[in-house]
Enzyme design. Structure first.
Site, PDB file in Angstrom:
ATOM      1  N   LYS A  85     -12.404  -3.340   5.571  1.00 55.56           N
ATOM      2  CA  LYS A  85     -11.686  -3.758   4.364  1.00 55.56           C
ATOM      3  C   LYS A  85     -12.348  -5.007   3.787  1.00 55.56           C
ATOM      4  CE  LYS A  85      -6.841  -4.793   3.104  1.00 55.56           C
ATOM      5  NZ  LYS A  85      -5.479  -4.854   3.662  1.00 55.56           N
ATOM      6  N   SER A 160      -2.055  -2.003   1.397  1.00 47.01           N
ATOM      7  CA  SER A 160      -3.170  -2.472   0.614  1.00 47.01           C
ATOM      8  C   SER A 160      -4.523  -1.996   1.138  1.00 47.01           C
ATOM      9  CB  SER A 160      -3.176  -4.011   0.557  1.00 47.01           C
ATOM     10  OG  SER A 160      -3.344  -4.540   1.859  1.00 47.01           O
ATOM     11  N   SER A 184       0.159  -2.631   5.712  1.00 45.05           N
ATOM     12  CA  SER A 184      -1.008  -2.171   4.964  1.00 45.05           C
ATOM     13  C   SER A 184      -2.026  -1.338   5.732  1.00 45.05           C
ATOM     14  CB  SER A 184      -1.729  -3.358   4.342  1.00 45.05           C
ATOM     15  OG  SER A 184      -1.006  -3.801   3.232  1.00 45.05           O
TER      16      SER A 184
HETATM   17  N1  GLN Z   1       3.038  -4.063   0.847  1.00 44.22           N
HETATM   18  C1  GLN Z   1       3.124  -5.312   1.528  1.00 44.22           C
HETATM   19  C2  GLN Z   1       2.836  -6.449   0.581  1.00 44.22           C
HETATM   20  O1  GLN Z   1       2.487  -6.165  -0.526  1.00 44.22           O
HETATM   21  C3  GLN Z   1       2.221  -5.312   2.716  1.00 44.22           C
HETATM   22  C4  GLN Z   1       0.872  -5.777   2.436  1.00 44.22           C
HETATM   23  C5  GLN Z   1       0.018  -5.927   3.651  1.00 44.22           C
HETATM   24  O2  GLN Z   1       0.360  -5.519   4.757  1.00 44.22           O
HETATM   25  N2  GLN Z   1      -1.130  -6.560   3.462  1.00 44.22           N
HETATM   26  O3  GLN Z   1       2.951  -7.573   0.908  1.00 44.22           O
END
Ligand code: GLN
Length: 492
Positions: A85, A160, A184
């Site tokens: 990532k 994400s 994510s």
């Molecule tokens: N959807 C969650 C957020 O927007 C999780 C994001 C993540 O785990 N990086 O914060």
């Protein structure tokens, strides 16, 4: 071996084939790059692809295999192309975090977890697209444009770490690292029909992982098999001098994983994470099948009450935004990345740089974070959320005093259509319902792919006590090998 066959192998299967010289690492890299050339314009899984470096490293890996004396033990992912990532640093390469703010930022060093992957023989093929700084549920919040679902061009891959999931799902990488703050890794894995592991907090060093919410950020693998999850977990974990919150974790025994049986295990389902009102019908159906199958394999499953989980989403967004607003204060136009031009004075430089450099969702989080940390709201928002987090932890401790594992859907829905998650930010936050509890508690959780009643992938989530990865991945392996999906049962 045919190119398409190669692309369906798991990371460990490929490593084995390379070891046995049935295929070369260079062939595997070429196959992946060819696939990526075909799919990337539509998919946009990657922010950068290392077309030159990767084949060169592969040739070196191959030369080593050819020349090594008989019986040499090769590192577990020798020659395997993987993706990471784009919030994980790789020396000399860009790390953008999906943000204009870091569009041209070159990593000065390599993240510990990535360094460990490379030491294990893996070849980083590219860096994957993501919601800006990890904030989002669909990978549509990337400055570089959205990533598309590998099975359906009208849908998002989740977020994400949607780029990592799309890369593995489309055959553009054999495995990938994502990062999981509030889900994510697990949620995009679920949407794309893959396995995703959020390891116990602290088991994977955060050195070189660009901070979003430091008390919850963990890097974790997205793969095509449970064994791949375990292998990568074993590689990337370990205490690191460069991250004082990192701890040494017991490694997962892959042979023991294969012996796992749910017989006599007690599995709890928090009723707050499994309800008619909050979930799509197809997800409820998929869960019911998972329950039946685990029960018929000898597990005892019961619904449990964890009332504090009703507040988990609110607590998560208060705490993660508070931490994000503090972590992101370093992007001021002076120390890192983007700097606005035509500014009057220092204050103007800060304002313009941050207004132009950050996207909408990131600004929303910074505002929310500053609000809950402001002196007027610190006690009634931030402090309360911290106390509630303690209660979430205690609720899990209590649940694990009687249960080996906890089960829930990974997400209340299948992958949404493009654009849907952007319409209503609050609804997007609520969709993190099932994943944020494990994040708050720092416990490990895995998303296991199953099919929804429409045939489209979705995920079930298992959670275990801290350092319970052996149990968790054993159960994941069992489900992968012994439980049927909706379609195969003919119920669809
Ligand atoms: N959807 C969650 C957020 O927007 C999780 C994001 C993540 O785990 N990086 O914060």
């Amino acid at each position: 071996m045919e190119r398409e066959t190669i692309l369906h192998l798991s990371a460990l299967e490929l490593a084995k084939a390379i070891r046995k010289q049935e295929i070369t690492s260079e062939q595997a890299v070429e196959a992946v790059l060819e696939k990526t050339d075909k799919t990337e314009t539509d998919l946009h899984a990657y922010v950068s692809v290392f077309r030159e470096d990767a084949p060169e490293i592969a040739r070196k890996r191959d030369a080593f295999v050819r020349e090594m004396p008989e019986g040499t033990e090769l590192p577990p992912l020798w020659g395997v192309p993987v993706a990471i990532k784009d919030n994980l640093l790789l020396q000399g390469k860009k790390t953008t975090c999906g943000s204009k703010m870091l569009e041209n930022y070159i990593s000065p060093y390599t993240a510990t977890c990535v360094e460990k992957l490379e030491k294990a023989g893996a070849i980083v093929i590219g860096k994957t697209n993501m919601d800006e700084f990890g904030m989002g549920v669909s990978t549509e919040n990337s400055f570089f444009g959205p990533t598309i679902h590998p099975l359906d061009p009208t849908r998002v891959p989740g977020g994400s770490s949607g780029g990592s999931a799309a890369a593995v799902g489309s055959g553009s990488a054999f495995a990938a690292l994502g990062t999981d703050t509030g889900g994510s890794v697990r949620q995009p894995a679920a949407y794309c029909g893959l396995f995703g592991l959020r390891p116990t907090y602290g088991t994977v060093s955060r050195h070189g992982l660009v901070a979003f919410s430091s008390s919850m950020d963990v890097a974790g693998p997205i793969t095509r098999s449970s064994l791949d999850l375990a292998a990568i977990y074993n590689i990337v974990t370990g205490a690191d001098d460069k991250d004082m919150t990192s701890v040494c974790a017991p490694s997962v025994d892959l042979l023991a994983m294969k012996q796992y049986s749910p017989k006599g295990k007690r599995i709890g389902i928090p009723k707050q994470l499994f309800s008619e009102e909050k979930m799509d019908q197809e997800i409820l159906k998929a869960m019911k099948i998972a329950i039946e199958e685990l029960e018929s394999s000898g597990a005892r499953i019961d619904l449990i009450d964890m009332p504090i989980l009703d507040y988990a989403v609110a607590v998560y967004y208060i705490l993660s935004s508070a931490e994000a607003s503090s972590n992101l204060s370093r992007y001021d136009g002076i120390r890192y990345g983007y700097r606005a031009s035509d500014v009057k004075d220092l204050a103007d430089l800060y304002t313009k740089t941050r207004s132009e450099g950050f996207g909408l969702e990131v600004k929303r989080r910074i505002l929310l974070g500053n609000y809950v940390l402001s002196s007027e709201h610190f006690e009634d928002c931030y402090r309360k959320a911290e106390k509630a987090r303690d209660q979430v932890r205690s609720a899990f401790d209590e649940a694990f005093s009687e249960h080996d594992l906890l089960l829930s859907p990974t997400s209340p829905m299948v992958a949404p259509k493009l654009g849907e998650s952007l319409k209503d930010p609050l609804a997007a936050y609520v969709s993190d319902l099932c994943t944020v509890p494990a994040s708050l508690a720092g416990i490990p959780a895995v998303s296991i792919p199953v099919q929804s009643s429409t045939g489209f992938p979705c995920g079930i989530q298992l959670m275990a006590r801290k350092f319970g990865e052996q149990e968790l991945l054993g159960a994941s392996y069992f489900h992968e090998k012994h439980c049927t999906s909706l379609e195969r049962r003919g119920d669809a």
